[in-house]
Design a protein around this motif. Structure first.
Motif, PDB file in Angstrom:
ATOM      1  N   TRP A   7       0.850  -1.181   0.000  1.00  7.90           N
ATOM      2  CA  TRP A   7       0.000   0.000   0.000  1.00  7.90           C
ATOM      3  C   TRP A   7       0.887   1.232   0.000  1.00  7.90           C
ATOM      4  CZ3 TRP A   7      -5.396  -0.016   0.278  1.00  7.90           C
ATOM      5  CH2 TRP A   7      -5.974  -1.266   0.425  1.00  7.90           C
ATOM      6  N   HIS A   8       0.488   2.213  -0.750  1.00 12.11           N
ATOM      7  CA  HIS A   8       1.209   3.477  -0.777  1.00 12.11           C
ATOM      8  C   HIS A   8       0.212   4.597  -0.519  1.00 12.11           C
ATOM      9  CE1 HIS A   8       4.816   1.590  -2.371  1.00 12.11           C
ATOM     10  NE2 HIS A   8       4.029   0.919  -3.188  1.00 12.11           N
ATOM     11  N   ASP A  85      -8.751   0.008  -6.072  1.00 18.11           N
ATOM     12  CA  ASP A  85      -9.142  -0.397  -7.417  1.00 18.11           C
ATOM     13  C   ASP A  85      -9.349  -1.905  -7.400  1.00 18.11           C
ATOM     14  OD1 ASP A  85      -9.500  -0.971 -10.074  1.00 18.11           O
ATOM     15  OD2 ASP A  85      -7.710   0.083 -10.760  1.00 18.11           O
ATOM     16  N   LEU A  86     -10.593  -2.324  -7.430  1.00 16.59           N
ATOM     17  CA  LEU A  86     -10.899  -3.749  -7.310  1.00 16.59           C
ATOM     18  C   LEU A  86     -10.401  -4.565  -8.496  1.00 16.59           C
ATOM     19  CD1 LEU A  86     -14.459  -3.575  -5.735  1.00 16.59           C
ATOM     20  CD2 LEU A  86     -12.275  -3.979  -4.605  1.00 16.59           C
TER      21      LEU A  86
END
Length: 90
Positions: A7-8, A85-86
């Motif tokens: 994660w960012h 974003d899935l």
């Protein structure tokens, strides 16, 4: 799930607030009251051992203000937003 990725965080400032939101004033106040109630119950949830969380289900076609409402809520609560974003989730 998504091994190797991480994660960012990014800084995102959305100008939407409850003052700028075009919404029925009674409904708007109802949401603000619910958010205030949610904030006030943090210790209660801790005492009873439940997760302190609140959820809303928003639906509608594009351009009807769903994202603006979420941004206004996050700004009001001073919470961070996360956009997932899935299509990237495996």
């Amino acid at each position: 799930m998504n091994e190797g990725s991480s994660w960012h965080g990014i800084t995102h400032h959305h100008s939407s607030t409850f003052d700028t939101l075009a919404m029925d004033p009674v409904l708007k106040q109802s949401i603000v009251d619910d958010l205030d109630r949610f904030l006030g119950r943090r210790d209660y949830y801790r005492r009873i051992g439940k997760a302190w969380k609140c959820g809303y289900l928003l639906y509608g076609p594009p351009g009807t203000g769903k994202s603006s409402l979420i941004a206004a809520m996050a700004n009001y609560l001073r919470f961070n937003l996360y956009d997932l974003d899935l299509l990237e989730v495996r």
